[in-house]
Design a protein around this motif. Structure first.
Motif, PDB file in Angstrom:
ATOM      1  N   ASP A 199       0.842  -1.182   0.000  1.00 19.97           N
ATOM      2  CA  ASP A 199       0.000   0.000   0.000  1.00 19.97           C
ATOM      3  C   ASP A 199       0.887   1.245   0.000  1.00 19.97           C
ATOM      4  OD1 ASP A 199      -1.534   2.244   1.711  1.00 19.97           O
ATOM      5  OD2 ASP A 199      -3.008   0.963   0.720  1.00 19.97           O
ATOM      6  N   ALA A 200       0.490   2.269  -0.754  1.00 25.31           N
ATOM      7  CA  ALA A 200       1.301   3.487  -0.845  1.00 25.31           C
ATOM      8  C   ALA A 200       1.542   4.105   0.520  1.00 25.31           C
ATOM      9  CB  ALA A 200       0.623   4.486  -1.780  1.00 25.31           C
ATOM     10  N   ARG A 201       0.554   4.027   1.424  1.00 22.06           N
ATOM     11  CA  ARG A 201       0.737   4.591   2.765  1.00 22.06           C
ATOM     12  C   ARG A 201       1.837   3.855   3.520  1.00 22.06           C
ATOM     13  NH1 ARG A 201      -3.356   7.709   5.331  1.00 22.06           N
ATOM     14  NH2 ARG A 201      -5.098   8.248   3.950  1.00 22.06           N
ATOM     15  N   ASP A 202       1.864   2.529   3.402  1.00 20.65           N
ATOM     16  CA  ASP A 202       2.907   1.765   4.090  1.00 20.65           C
ATOM     17  C   ASP A 202       4.283   2.097   3.522  1.00 20.65           C
ATOM     18  OD1 ASP A 202       1.030   0.527   5.705  1.00 20.65           O
ATOM     19  OD2 ASP A 202       0.783  -1.184   4.355  1.00 20.65           O
ATOM     20  N   MET A 203       4.355   2.309   2.214  1.00 25.33           N
ATOM     21  CA  MET A 203       5.625   2.696   1.617  1.00 25.33           C
ATOM     22  C   MET A 203       6.076   4.050   2.138  1.00 25.33           C
ATOM     23  SD  MET A 203       4.996   1.489  -2.338  1.00 25.33           S
ATOM     24  CE  MET A 203       6.596   2.100  -2.889  1.00 25.33           C
ATOM     25  N   ALA A 204       5.136   4.989   2.270  1.00 26.12           N
ATOM     26  CA  ALA A 204       5.483   6.318   2.769  1.00 26.12           C
ATOM     27  C   ALA A 204       5.947   6.247   4.225  1.00 26.12           C
ATOM     28  CB  ALA A 204       4.292   7.254   2.633  1.00 26.12           C
ATOM     29  N   ARG A 205       5.330   5.399   5.006  1.00 25.62           N
ATOM     30  CA  ARG A 205       5.755   5.267   6.404  1.00 25.62           C
ATOM     31  C   ARG A 205       7.156   4.679   6.487  1.00 25.62           C
ATOM     32  NH1 ARG A 205       0.174   3.216   6.880  1.00 25.62           N
ATOM     33  NH2 ARG A 205      -1.113   4.911   7.752  1.00 25.62           N
ATOM     34  N   ALA A 206       7.439   3.704   5.641  1.00 23.42           N
ATOM     35  CA  ALA A 206       8.793   3.129   5.606  1.00 23.42           C
ATOM     36  C   ALA A 206       9.806   4.180   5.156  1.00 23.42           C
ATOM     37  CB  ALA A 206       8.819   1.911   4.678  1.00 23.42           C
ATOM     38  N   TRP A 207       9.447   4.983   4.158  1.00 29.44           N
ATOM     39  CA  TRP A 207      10.324   6.060   3.680  1.00 29.44           C
ATOM     40  C   TRP A 207      10.571   7.060   4.804  1.00 29.44           C
ATOM     41  CZ3 TRP A 207      10.343  11.331   3.161  1.00 29.44           C
ATOM     42  CH2 TRP A 207      11.236  11.893   2.231  1.00 29.44           C
ATOM     43  N   ARG A 208       9.513   7.391   5.541  1.00 29.16           N
ATOM     44  CA  ARG A 208       9.636   8.343   6.653  1.00 29.16           C
ATOM     45  C   ARG A 208      10.589   7.825   7.715  1.00 29.16           C
ATOM     46  NH1 ARG A 208       4.150   9.489   9.787  1.00 29.16           N
ATOM     47  NH2 ARG A 208       4.480   7.292  10.289  1.00 29.16           N
ATOM     48  N   ALA A 209      10.451   6.548   8.064  1.00 30.79           N
ATOM     49  CA  ALA A 209      11.331   5.968   9.078  1.00 30.79           C
ATOM     50  C   ALA A 209      12.777   5.945   8.607  1.00 30.79           C
ATOM     51  CB  ALA A 209      10.858   4.557   9.425  1.00 30.79           C
ATOM     52  N   ALA A 210      12.986   5.612   7.345  1.00 31.96           N
ATOM     53  CA  ALA A 210      14.348   5.530   6.815  1.00 31.96           C
ATOM     54  C   ALA A 210      15.014   6.896   6.770  1.00 31.96           C
ATOM     55  CB  ALA A 210      14.324   4.915   5.423  1.00 31.96           C
ATOM     56  N   HIS A 211      14.218   7.964   6.639  1.00 34.26           N
ATOM     57  CA  HIS A 211      14.765   9.314   6.548  1.00 34.26           C
ATOM     58  C   HIS A 211      14.691  10.070   7.869  1.00 34.26           C
ATOM     59  CE1 HIS A 211      14.289   8.426   2.251  1.00 34.26           C
ATOM     60  NE2 HIS A 211      15.158   9.385   2.023  1.00 34.26           N
ATOM     61  N   GLY A 212      14.234   9.399   8.914  1.00 35.93           N
ATOM     62  CA  GLY A 212      14.156  10.048  10.213  1.00 35.93           C
ATOM     63  C   GLY A 212      13.179  11.208  10.244  1.00 35.93           C
ATOM     64  N   ALA A 213      12.150  11.149   9.432  1.00 36.46           N
ATOM     65  CA  ALA A 213      11.166  12.233   9.369  1.00 36.46           C
ATOM     66  C   ALA A 213      10.002  11.945  10.310  1.00 36.46           C
ATOM     67  CB  ALA A 213      10.655  12.400   7.936  1.00 36.46           C
ATOM     68  N   ARG A 214       9.259  12.999  10.665  1.00 36.99           N
ATOM     69  CA  ARG A 214       8.109  12.850  11.552  1.00 36.99           C
ATOM     70  C   ARG A 214       6.826  13.375  10.924  1.00 36.99           C
ATOM     71  NH1 ARG A 214      10.402  14.551  17.595  1.00 36.99           N
ATOM     72  NH2 ARG A 214      12.075  12.989  17.683  1.00 36.99           N
ATOM     73  N   ARG A 215       6.877  13.793   9.707  1.00 38.28           N
ATOM     74  CA  ARG A 215       5.707  14.379   9.061  1.00 38.28           C
ATOM     75  C   ARG A 215       4.604  13.326   8.899  1.00 38.28           C
ATOM     76  NH1 ARG A 215      10.313  16.229   6.923  1.00 38.28           N
ATOM     77  NH2 ARG A 215      10.600  18.489   6.779  1.00 38.28           N
ATOM     78  N   PRO A 216       3.363  13.726   9.081  1.00 40.25           N
ATOM     79  CA  PRO A 216       2.262  12.764   8.924  1.00 40.25           C
ATOM     80  C   PRO A 216       2.071  12.360   7.469  1.00 40.25           C
ATOM     81  CG  PRO A 216       1.400  14.974   9.278  1.00 40.25           C
ATOM     82  CD  PRO A 216       2.880  15.061   9.496  1.00 40.25           C
ATOM     83  N   VAL A 217       1.728  11.110   7.272  1.00 39.77           N
ATOM     84  CA  VAL A 217       1.425  10.603   5.933  1.00 39.77           C
ATOM     85  C   VAL A 217      -0.041  10.895   5.637  1.00 39.77           C
ATOM     86  CG1 VAL A 217       1.240   8.537   4.509  1.00 39.77           C
ATOM     87  CG2 VAL A 217       3.170   8.798   6.095  1.00 39.77           C
ATOM     88  N   VAL A 218      -0.270  11.536   4.520  1.00 41.83           N
ATOM     89  CA  VAL A 218      -1.625  11.958   4.156  1.00 41.83           C
ATOM     90  C   VAL A 218      -1.964  11.433   2.765  1.00 41.83           C
ATOM     91  CG1 VAL A 218      -3.141  13.929   3.743  1.00 41.83           C
ATOM     92  CG2 VAL A 218      -1.410  14.047   5.541  1.00 41.83           C
ATOM     93  N   GLY A 219      -3.094  10.743   2.672  1.00 39.96           N
ATOM     94  CA  GLY A 219      -3.552  10.278   1.368  1.00 39.96           C
ATOM     95  C   GLY A 219      -4.206  11.414   0.600  1.00 39.96           C
ATOM     96  N   VAL A 220      -3.802  11.595  -0.649  1.00 38.15           N
ATOM     97  CA  VAL A 220      -4.378  12.654  -1.484  1.00 38.15           C
ATOM     98  C   VAL A 220      -4.890  12.009  -2.772  1.00 38.15           C
ATOM     99  CG1 VAL A 220      -2.875  14.454  -0.559  1.00 38.15           C
ATOM    100  CG2 VAL A 220      -2.132  13.153  -2.556  1.00 38.15           C
ATOM    101  N   PRO A 221      -5.941  12.575  -3.356  1.00 39.96           N
ATOM    102  CA  PRO A 221      -6.460  12.002  -4.608  1.00 39.96           C
ATOM    103  C   PRO A 221      -5.497  12.226  -5.764  1.00 39.96           C
ATOM    104  CG  PRO A 221      -7.584  14.059  -4.089  1.00 39.96           C
ATOM    105  CD  PRO A 221      -6.722  13.741  -2.895  1.00 39.96           C
ATOM    106  N   LEU A 222      -5.336  11.219  -6.583  1.00 40.35           N
ATOM    107  CA  LEU A 222      -4.556  11.337  -7.803  1.00 40.35           C
ATOM    108  C   LEU A 222      -5.546  11.333  -8.958  1.00 40.35           C
ATOM    109  CD1 LEU A 222      -1.726  11.446  -9.065  1.00 40.35           C
ATOM    110  CD2 LEU A 222      -1.767   8.953  -9.197  1.00 40.35           C
ATOM    111  N   PRO A 223      -5.820  12.491  -9.534  1.00 42.55           N
ATOM    112  CA  PRO A 223      -6.887  12.581 -10.546  1.00 42.55           C
ATOM    113  C   PRO A 223      -6.426  12.090 -11.907  1.00 42.55           C
ATOM    114  CG  PRO A 223      -5.856  14.727 -10.237  1.00 42.55           C
ATOM    115  CD  PRO A 223      -5.193  13.801  -9.255  1.00 42.55           C
ATOM    116  N   GLY A 224      -7.371  12.044 -12.818  1.00 40.67           N
ATOM    117  CA  GLY A 224      -7.067  11.772 -14.211  1.00 40.67           C
ATOM    118  C   GLY A 224      -6.833  10.312 -14.531  1.00 40.67           C
ATOM    119  N   PRO A 225      -6.433  10.049 -15.769  1.00 40.27           N
ATOM    120  CA  PRO A 225      -6.244   8.665 -16.233  1.00 40.27           C
ATOM    121  C   PRO A 225      -5.202   7.893 -15.445  1.00 40.27           C
ATOM    122  CG  PRO A 225      -6.319  10.180 -18.101  1.00 40.27           C
ATOM    123  CD  PRO A 225      -6.246  11.024 -16.876  1.00 40.27           C
ATOM    124  N   LEU A 226      -4.126   8.570 -14.981  1.00 37.56           N
ATOM    125  CA  LEU A 226      -3.099   7.844 -14.236  1.00 37.56           C
ATOM    126  C   LEU A 226      -3.648   7.370 -12.898  1.00 37.56           C
ATOM    127  CD1 LEU A 226      -0.189   6.872 -14.174  1.00 37.56           C
ATOM    128  CD2 LEU A 226       0.455   9.046 -13.112  1.00 37.56           C
TER     129      LEU A 226
END
Length: 279
Positions: A223-250
């Motif tokens: 899941d993209a959220r789990d990937m972001a949390r892993a990225w956050r931990a690896a970079h020592g960041a504390r910012r909250p992970v927020v799901g945002v809509p990705l519009p359009g065909p992609l």
């Protein structure tokens, strides 16, 4: 030992292919508009300045010189803007013609999983690249891969620079999306295997009369959220992970899961191990 030309050999995917082919002892020719920096050159390789979107005469001369005597061509070229994306259409046609003139044994092209099922402009251009190269009169293998490990950094930031949302104190990820990330080194391995004539198993008839399409994916679906949390931990960041809509065909393509091929797991390096290797 084979002679392998790598188009777009100074880009991220192209560099990985150059390194893999050189490590196997092949004679490697790097084709790109600009020469690689000294610290990015791979020992034993040669560079040929080729601009697939240059003037007709210059492109023909440059390609003929670069492809003379080659056993295989790997096309790892890329272009994101509307003008640069012509490399997938105009550039692909010129490359196909040059490979045929040179008597190159095979063409290998890097593409995207299920690219012909998306209406996103970039995907339409990549699908056309597949068609043009596969119809060029040289045996062609299309290697379709899932998104690279680096893909999510479009949202999160890369090379120490935060993305636009991250600068506001957030780590945004596409909502309702899963990925099957694969390492560039694993993709390069598949591409060089194909250049040697032994592509990964599971190939089906490609878009051209003498073409095969091979599909490869990463070792896990996340899941993209789990990937972001892993990225956050690896970079020592504390910012909250927020799901945002990705519009359009992609966004539609991703939410439908057309970017996933769980039955074609090929990559060996997991996302968390990749993050750890860069820490």
């Amino acid at each position: 030992m084979a002679s392998i030309a790598v188009v777009g050999g100074t880009g991220a995917a192209g560099r990985a292919v150059v390194q893999e082919a050189a490590a196997r002892g092949h004679e490697v020719r790097v084709l790109s508009r600009h020469a690689p920096d000294d610290d990015a050159r791979v020992a034993g390789t040669t560079h040929h300045r080729v601009d697939l979107l240059g003037s007709d005469g210059a492109v023909v001369a440059a390609l003929d010189a670069a492809l003379a005597g080659t056993d295989a061509v790997v096309d790892a070229s890329n272009g994101m803007s509307p003008g640069a994306m012509k490399v997938f259409t105009v550039g692909a046609g010129r490359l196909a013609e040059a490979a045929r003139r040179a008597g190159t044994g095979r063409v290998v092209v890097l593409s995207i999983v299920n690219v012909d099922q998306g209406d996103y402009g970039y995907y339409r251009a990549k699908a056309e690249q597949e068609r043009v190269l596969s119809s060029g009169g040289v045996p062609t293998t299309v290697v379709r891969a899932t998104q690279f490990h680096e893909f999510l950094e479009i949202f999160l930031g890369r090379d120490g620079r935060l993305g636009r949302w991250a600068r506001l104190g957030l780590l945004p990820v596409p909502r309702g999306v899963r990925f099957q990330p694969i390492a560039l080194a694993d993709v390069a391995r598949a591409l060089v295997d194909a250049a040697e004539g032994t592509p990964p198993a599971g190939g089906v008839r490609g878009p051209g009369p003498d073409a095969t399409t091979v599909t490869i994916g990463g070792p896990e679906v996340l899941d993209a959220r789990d990937m972001a949390r892993a990225w956050r931990a690896a970079h020592g960041a504390r910012r909250p992970v927020v799901g945002v809509p990705l519009p359009g065909p992609l966004g539609e393509f991703f939410r439908a899961g057309r970017n996933l091929v769980p039955d074609r797991r090929y990559g060996t390096l997991t996302y968390r191990d990749w993050l750890g290797s860069r820490a």
